[in-house]
Design a protein around this motif. Structure first.
Motif, PDB file in Angstrom:
ATOM      1  N   ASN A   1       0.839  -1.185   0.000  1.00 22.37           N
ATOM      2  CA  ASN A   1       0.000   0.000   0.000  1.00 22.37           C
ATOM      3  C   ASN A   1       0.878   1.240   0.000  1.00 22.37           C
ATOM      4  O   ASN A   1       1.963   1.241   0.580  1.00 22.37           O
ATOM      5  N   SER A   2       0.417   2.300  -0.670  1.00 22.30           N
ATOM      6  CA  SER A   2       1.091   3.589  -0.577  1.00 22.30           C
ATOM      7  C   SER A   2       0.718   4.258   0.745  1.00 22.30           C
ATOM      8  O   SER A   2      -0.441   4.192   1.171  1.00 22.30           O
ATOM      9  N   GLN A   3       1.684   4.896   1.370  1.00 18.39           N
ATOM     10  CA  GLN A   3       1.423   5.520   2.668  1.00 18.39           C
ATOM     11  C   GLN A   3       0.327   6.580   2.584  1.00 18.39           C
ATOM     12  O   GLN A   3      -0.350   6.876   3.571  1.00 18.39           O
ATOM     13  N   SER A   4       0.117   7.137   1.403  1.00 12.91           N
ATOM     14  CA  SER A   4      -0.919   8.154   1.214  1.00 12.91           C
ATOM     15  C   SER A   4      -2.319   7.567   1.142  1.00 12.91           C
ATOM     16  O   SER A   4      -3.311   8.312   1.136  1.00 12.91           O
ATOM     17  N   ASN A   5      -2.438   6.249   1.087  1.00 10.76           N
ATOM     18  CA  ASN A   5      -3.732   5.579   0.947  1.00 10.76           C
ATOM     19  C   ASN A   5      -4.235   5.149   2.323  1.00 10.76           C
ATOM     20  O   ASN A   5      -3.726   4.196   2.913  1.00 10.76           O
ATOM     21  N   ILE A   6      -5.240   5.847   2.834  1.00  9.92           N
ATOM     22  CA  ILE A   6      -5.719   5.615   4.198  1.00  9.92           C
ATOM     23  C   ILE A   6      -6.702   4.456   4.231  1.00  9.92           C
ATOM     24  O   ILE A   6      -7.564   4.312   3.354  1.00  9.92           O
ATOM     25  N   ALA A   7      -6.576   3.616   5.262  1.00  8.96           N
ATOM     26  CA  ALA A   7      -7.553   2.552   5.538  1.00  8.96           C
ATOM     27  C   ALA A   7      -8.327   2.959   6.788  1.00  8.96           C
ATOM     28  O   ALA A   7      -7.756   3.042   7.869  1.00  8.96           O
ATOM     29  N   TYR A   8      -9.631   3.204   6.638  1.00  8.94           N
ATOM     30  CA  TYR A   8     -10.425   3.712   7.750  1.00  8.94           C
ATOM     31  C   TYR A   8     -11.015   2.610   8.624  1.00  8.94           C
ATOM     32  O   TYR A   8     -11.603   2.902   9.665  1.00  8.94           O
ATOM     33  N   SER A   9     -10.849   1.351   8.207  1.00  6.49           N
ATOM     34  CA  SER A   9     -11.396   0.254   8.996  1.00  6.49           C
ATOM     35  C   SER A   9     -10.421  -0.922   9.025  1.00  6.49           C
ATOM     36  O   SER A   9     -10.760  -2.017   8.597  1.00  6.49           O
ATOM     37  N   GLU A  10      -9.216  -0.672   9.502  1.00  8.78           N
ATOM     38  CA  GLU A  10      -8.180  -1.716   9.580  1.00  8.78           C
ATOM     39  C   GLU A  10      -7.449  -1.576  10.908  1.00  8.78           C
ATOM     40  O   GLU A  10      -6.927  -0.506  11.225  1.00  8.78           O
ATOM     41  N   THR A  11      -7.467  -2.648  11.700  1.00 10.62           N
ATOM     42  CA  THR A  11      -6.900  -2.588  13.046  1.00 10.62           C
ATOM     43  C   THR A  11      -5.381  -2.712  13.062  1.00 10.62           C
ATOM     44  O   THR A  11      -4.733  -2.217  13.978  1.00 10.62           O
ATOM     45  N   SER A  12      -4.789  -3.382  12.066  1.00  9.16           N
ATOM     46  CA  SER A  12      -3.332  -3.442  12.009  1.00  9.16           C
ATOM     47  C   SER A  12      -2.784  -2.075  11.605  1.00  9.16           C
ATOM     48  O   SER A  12      -3.510  -1.227  11.085  1.00  9.16           O
ATOM     49  N   THR A  13      -1.509  -1.868  11.841  1.00  7.60           N
ATOM     50  CA  THR A  13      -0.904  -0.577  11.501  1.00  7.60           C
ATOM     51  C   THR A  13       0.161  -0.680  10.419  1.00  7.60           C
ATOM     52  O   THR A  13       0.706   0.339   9.993  1.00  7.60           O
ATOM     53  N   ALA A  14       0.454  -1.910   9.975  1.00  6.15           N
ATOM     54  CA  ALA A  14       1.522  -2.084   8.988  1.00  6.15           C
ATOM     55  C   ALA A  14       1.262  -1.295   7.713  1.00  6.15           C
ATOM     56  O   ALA A  14       2.197  -0.788   7.086  1.00  6.15           O
ATOM     57  N   TRP A  15      -0.006  -1.158   7.329  1.00  3.27           N
ATOM     58  CA  TRP A  15      -0.367  -0.529   6.067  1.00  3.27           C
ATOM     59  C   TRP A  15       0.087   0.930   5.959  1.00  3.27           C
ATOM     60  O   TRP A  15       0.183   1.473   4.854  1.00  3.27           O
ATOM     61  N   LYS A  16       0.381   1.577   7.104  1.00  3.75           N
ATOM     62  CA  LYS A  16       0.790   2.996   7.065  1.00  3.75           C
ATOM     63  C   LYS A  16       2.237   3.215   7.506  1.00  3.75           C
ATOM     64  O   LYS A  16       2.663   4.362   7.659  1.00  3.75           O
TER      65      LYS A  16
END
Length: 276
Positions: free
Chosen positions: A222-237
């Motif tokens: 995932n690109s750091q600019s792409n927000i996940a509003y319903s994801e409990t893990s934090t790896a995506w950011k």
């Protein structure tokens, strides 16, 4: 590693890109050995029934650690290639990785779907800033259920998804129309080859009815600019700090026992939201 302009253009046109020999034979052998021998993989494997009742098996974790798969995920060749293909200039982040385990005769199918059909439930905003990279650990062919893709189908945007067995499956009317419009491609690949594909590319794989296993590691980015509003893990950011490619073979590696594996009951994609 640096992709060529022609490779980038092919990815944008087709929705996928095959890079032969992305991992060397020695790297692939080491990855496969760990996949077979690290007990954390088998202890944390999930079974998902396809529509016929056959089981697909995978182990999924989020944060890349100091294990051999974490070294692959964070390698310069991986991060650089993904960064060239994702939309935008934001740093590359790792959403999750999964070991796909299709055993001989019993490994079930994956129904037609888009990865964003799953990740829409995580409320990621921009599918062009999400992608998957599959590295084959064993040979993948028609006989053992290789990946099938519909070339160019990422340009359809997100297709409606519901449940297909225990999996999330795409609207089959749209899939059938896509198959009339675009080419079906069987991605037969060798150990060490990498298939990069867009989050909206329609794909499936048949059951493994052969005598040989089909194992692969799929890392999702995932690109750091792409927000996940319903994801409990934090790896995506969390931006990845690339490490030398040589780490896969030469650095001391931990077991995956400390990895933050996903439990089946906690997967938001497998929960009924009411709109399926």
């Amino acid at each position: 590693m640096k992709l060529t302009e022609e490779q980038i253009a092919q990815y944008q046109k087709d929705g996928y890109l095959l890079v032969k020999g992305f991992c060397s034979q020695k790297e692939t052998n080491k990855l496969y050995k760990v996949a077979l021998e690290d007990e954390a993989m088998s202890k944390n494997a999930m079974d998902l029934n396809d529509q016929s009742g056959m089981k697909t098996k995978l182990s999924l974790w989020f944060k890349p650690g100091n294990d051999v798969f974490g070294y692959l995920t964070r390698s310069e060749k991986m991060v650089n290639a993904v960064g060239q293909l994702l939309e935008g200039e934001a740093p590359v982040c790792h959403f999750h990785s999964k070991l796909m385990q299709k055993e001989p005769k019993v490994g079930g199918a994956w129904e037609w779907h888009q990865d964003y059909g799953y990740w829409y439930k995580n409320q990621f905003m921009f599918p062009d800033q999400l992608m998957s990279v599959m590295v084959a650990l064993t040979e993948a062919n028609k006989q053992n259920g290789c990946l099938q893709v519909i070339r160019g189908s990422h340009k359809l945007g997100r297709v409606n998804h519901g449940f297909a067995g225990e999996q999330v499956g795409a609207d089959m009317v749209m899939v059938e129309n896509a198959l009339k419009t675009m080419d079906l491609v069987y991605c037969e690949i060798d150990p060490g080859d990498a298939l990069f594909f867009h989050s909206n590319l329609l794909h499936r794989s048949a059951a493994n009815l052969s005598e040989k296993p089909r194992w692969s590691i799929i890392s999702c980015f995932n690109s750091q600019s792409n927000i996940a509003y319903s994801e409990t893990s934090t790896a995506w950011k969390e931006a990845l700090d690339p490490i030398p490619d040589e780490a896969i073979l030469n650095w001391e590696a931990d077991s995956l026992s400390q990895a933050d594996f996903l439990k089946k009951e906690n997967d938001p994609a497998l929960k009924d939201t009411g709109w399926e």
